[in-house]
Design a protein around this motif. Sequence first.
Motif, mmCIF file in Angstrom:
data_model
loop_
_atom_site.group_PDB
_atom_site.id
_atom_site.type_symbol
_atom_site.label_atom_id
_atom_site.label_comp_id
_atom_site.label_asym_id
_atom_site.label_seq_id
_atom_site.Cartn_x
_atom_site.Cartn_y
_atom_site.Cartn_z
ATOM 1 N N ALA A 278 0.834 -1.213 0.000
ATOM 2 C CA ALA A 278 0.000 0.000 0.000
ATOM 3 C C ALA A 278 0.864 1.256 0.000
ATOM 4 C CB ALA A 278 -0.924 -0.007 1.212
ATOM 5 N N LYS A 279 2.064 1.162 0.581
ATOM 6 C CA LYS A 279 3.021 2.281 0.606
ATOM 7 C C LYS A 279 4.391 1.724 0.206
ATOM 8 C CE LYS A 279 1.973 3.498 4.860
ATOM 9 N NZ LYS A 279 2.011 4.271 6.136
ATOM 10 N N THR A 296 -1.846 19.452 2.754
ATOM 11 C CA THR A 296 -2.890 18.460 2.485
ATOM 12 C C THR A 296 -4.111 19.145 1.888
ATOM 13 O OG1 THR A 296 -2.129 17.152 4.364
ATOM 14 C CG2 THR A 296 -4.318 16.670 3.508
ATOM 15 N N ASN A 297 -4.696 18.517 0.872
ATOM 16 C CA ASN A 297 -5.931 19.044 0.296
ATOM 17 C C ASN A 297 -6.813 17.865 -0.089
ATOM 18 O OD1 ASN A 297 -7.805 20.355 -1.817
ATOM 19 N ND2 ASN A 297 -6.717 22.083 -0.904
ATOM 20 N N THR A 298 -8.078 17.929 0.310
ATOM 21 C CA THR A 298 -8.959 16.764 0.159
ATOM 22 C C THR A 298 -9.189 16.374 -1.290
ATOM 23 O OG1 THR A 298 -10.891 18.227 0.265
ATOM 24 C CG2 THR A 298 -10.157 17.218 2.324
ATOM 25 N N ILE A 299 -9.107 17.304 -2.226
ATOM 26 C CA ILE A 299 -9.358 16.960 -3.612
ATOM 27 C C ILE A 299 -8.292 16.007 -4.154
ATOM 28 C CG2 ILE A 299 -8.065 18.870 -4.648
ATOM 29 C CD1 ILE A 299 -10.275 19.116 -6.738
ATOM 30 N N LEU A 300 -7.113 16.004 -3.536
ATOM 31 C CA LEU A 300 -6.015 15.161 -3.990
ATOM 32 C C LEU A 300 -5.962 13.818 -3.281
ATOM 33 C CD1 LEU A 300 -3.208 17.876 -4.128
ATOM 34 C CD2 LEU A 300 -4.490 16.939 -6.054
ATOM 35 N N SER A 301 -6.882 13.550 -2.366
ATOM 36 C CA SER A 301 -6.838 12.298 -1.617
ATOM 37 C C SER A 301 -7.131 11.121 -2.533
ATOM 38 C CB SER A 301 -7.845 12.332 -0.463
ATOM 39 O OG SER A 301 -9.172 12.297 -0.952
ATOM 40 N N SER A 302 -6.637 9.953 -2.143
ATOM 41 C CA SER A 302 -6.771 8.766 -2.989
ATOM 42 C C SER A 302 -8.221 8.326 -3.153
ATOM 43 C CB SER A 302 -5.947 7.617 -2.401
ATOM 44 O OG SER A 302 -6.342 7.350 -1.063
ATOM 45 N N SER A 303 -9.100 8.756 -2.274
ATOM 46 C CA SER A 303 -10.506 8.389 -2.408
ATOM 47 C C SER A 303 -11.255 9.269 -3.395
ATOM 48 C CB SER A 303 -11.198 8.461 -1.044
ATOM 49 O OG SER A 303 -11.172 9.791 -0.542
ATOM 50 N N ARG A 304 -10.612 10.362 -3.851
ATOM 51 C CA ARG A 304 -11.295 11.301 -4.740
ATOM 52 C C ARG A 304 -10.598 11.454 -6.095
ATOM 53 N NH1 ARG A 304 -11.815 13.364 0.461
ATOM 54 N NH2 ARG A 304 -13.936 14.028 1.048
ATOM 55 N N ALA A 324 3.915 -0.061 -8.909
ATOM 56 C CA ALA A 324 4.408 0.626 -7.709
ATOM 57 C C ALA A 324 3.623 1.892 -7.419
ATOM 58 C CB ALA A 324 5.886 0.956 -7.871
ATOM 59 N N PHE A 325 3.166 2.552 -8.474
ATOM 60 C CA PHE A 325 2.502 3.845 -8.307
ATOM 61 C C PHE A 325 0.987 3.765 -8.189
ATOM 62 C CE2 PHE A 325 5.993 6.498 -10.662
ATOM 63 C CZ PHE A 325 6.861 6.244 -9.613
ATOM 64 N N PHE A 326 0.364 2.694 -8.703
ATOM 65 C CA PHE A 326 -1.094 2.708 -8.834
ATOM 66 C C PHE A 326 -1.744 1.426 -8.345
ATOM 67 C CE2 PHE A 326 0.740 5.205 -12.331
ATOM 68 C CZ PHE A 326 0.196 6.444 -12.058
ATOM 69 N N ASN A 327 -2.955 1.581 -7.826
ATOM 70 C CA ASN A 327 -3.897 0.481 -7.615
ATOM 71 C C ASN A 327 -4.979 0.574 -8.678
ATOM 72 O OD1 ASN A 327 -2.830 -0.808 -5.299
ATOM 73 N ND2 ASN A 327 -3.673 0.797 -3.981
ATOM 74 N N GLY A 328 -5.593 -0.581 -9.019
ATOM 75 C CA GLY A 328 -6.661 -0.573 -10.012
ATOM 76 C C GLY A 328 -6.115 -0.307 -11.393
ATOM 77 N N GLY A 329 -6.963 0.289 -12.242
ATOM 78 C CA GLY A 329 -6.533 0.662 -13.571
ATOM 79 C C GLY A 329 -7.036 -0.239 -14.676
ATOM 80 N N ASN A 330 -7.587 -1.379 -14.337
ATOM 81 C CA ASN A 330 -8.125 -2.275 -15.362
ATOM 82 C C ASN A 330 -9.642 -2.138 -15.430
ATOM 83 O OD1 ASN A 330 -5.567 -3.354 -16.082
ATOM 84 N ND2 ASN A 330 -5.601 -4.669 -14.271
ATOM 85 N N SER A 331 -10.336 -2.751 -14.499
ATOM 86 C CA SER A 331 -11.798 -2.642 -14.491
ATOM 87 C C SER A 331 -12.281 -1.452 -13.670
ATOM 88 C CB SER A 331 -12.415 -3.928 -13.926
ATOM 89 O OG SER A 331 -11.924 -4.175 -12.613
ATOM 90 N N GLY A 338 1.847 5.779 -4.952
ATOM 91 C CA GLY A 338 3.305 5.790 -4.900
ATOM 92 C C GLY A 338 3.910 7.031 -4.291
ATOM 93 N N TYR A 339 3.358 7.486 -3.185
ATOM 94 C CA TYR A 339 3.881 8.689 -2.536
ATOM 95 C C TYR A 339 5.335 8.468 -2.142
ATOM 96 C CZ TYR A 339 -1.053 9.817 -2.328
ATOM 97 O OH TYR A 339 -2.359 10.060 -2.658
ATOM 98 N N TYR A 340 6.193 9.429 -2.481
ATOM 99 C CA TYR A 340 7.622 9.253 -2.287
ATOM 100 C C TYR A 340 8.086 9.674 -0.908
ATOM 101 C CZ TYR A 340 11.332 7.641 -5.337
ATOM 102 O OH TYR A 340 12.269 6.856 -5.968
#
Length: 473
Positions: A278-279, A296-304, A324-331, A338-340
């Motif tokens: 996850a990290k 921090t800004n909510t528009i950039l959160s992973s849930s949005r 490494a950088f992404f979850n999902g992306g297929n369906s 991938g926060y550094y």
Amino acid sequence: MFQKNKFMKRNNQTNNKKKSRLLLIFIACFMVIIGYSSCKKYLDPSPDKKLTTPKKIQDLRAILDYNSSMNSNYSPYGAIASDNYYVTDEVYDALTDVVAKNNYAWGLIDETADKYLDWQYNYQRMFYANVVIDYFDKVAKTGLSEADINTIRGEALFYRAFTMFTMAQVYALPYNQLTAESTPGIPYKVTSDINEPITRPSLQENYQQMAADLLEAISLLKASGQSFLCPDKPAAFLALANVYLVMQQFDKAEIFADSCLKYQNQLIDYNNISLSSAKPFELFNKEVIWQADLATNTILSSSRAFTDSLFYKSYENNDLRKAAFFNGGNSSPAIFKGYYNGKWKGVYFAGLAVDEAYLVSAECQARNGKTDVAMATLNSLLKNRYDSSFVPLSASSQQQAIHIILDQRRKELCFRNSRWMDIRRLNQFDNSKLTLMRNLKGTKYKLLPDDPHFAFLIPQNAIDNSHINQNRR
């Protein structure tokens, strides 16, 4: 690198009482600087001089060690305005941060200049830097080595220049060699004197001051900082390379990027990390030169924030960054992970890292006509990003090399704080102009390359308190 690892907790664990005391002392001062407060009453009377005057060099050290100000809350507005992601109509409608909501669509739907926290955070940091610089020759310099004393001034110069550079990407129009002398820059105070008149110098003056600060910082900083939270010589080299990259002075940018790599060039081999984690990246990993975060800004959160689908698909299957950088992306939409900086949910890395130095060097080598050298530099990075099937990339022309390097730069540095800067600077070239587009509720909004909305509105309270001119519309 050993020295950084050994002492990387220094800033978080020492002098906490001194930091708190000093910040209370200086809070009265910075509140009256441009945009720090909406209350005019702070302009008079002046604070008690006995309470606002640093006495020892250790007092200045403590100011720079206040990490929540010096290493955090860099402006997120460029990341919000970039094209690596999108939000759904439902998320957009539910946003309560009006300024972030407006900046997502570049002010083309609605625009306000009322919120000033972003401005306050960053000018507060520059004020702290100016306090250190102003009092550097006035305080008692005992108890520290000459190198440690010089480092204090060097760090302050770095913070002043780096903060100004990031603010110029948000509140001033893009740098263009032909118009920089006549383009309004960002108010740039080089003193903590609250009575100094506030003006908007030209963008050219802004960048000249940034370069001067960083050149002096390089002469003062150590080869390795006492922690990842302290800027050192490689950090100043890379920051200066970025300044010259934006100014299109590619010969100088190449020199300073290469100078950075002479000190720090270790890369993470993505074949050796847990791609499913996850990290995937640790805080203070070995590629980090200097650690900092965006606000921090909510528009950039992973849930949005969903990754742009075409951008996600541009990663090849043997490119380990894709996992490494992404979850999902297929369906389902791809979500960035991938926060550094070992963090997650929208706390974006805003610092400086080795991979960026490779990319700045490669781009400048290509623009300076060194096509084969540029591709070799790029491949030195990419062999650590692809699996064992990787075949080194090649280019048959200078322009092809530049195109390949810029494509890899976007993939490597996605969801940091560089994409907005890149869009702005690339729009100064006739063959690389980019038109950005948002689709909201069936309406398409386009940001054209020369649109004045590439500079966000300065907060109204800063305009009212200083009487500087607002950005044009």
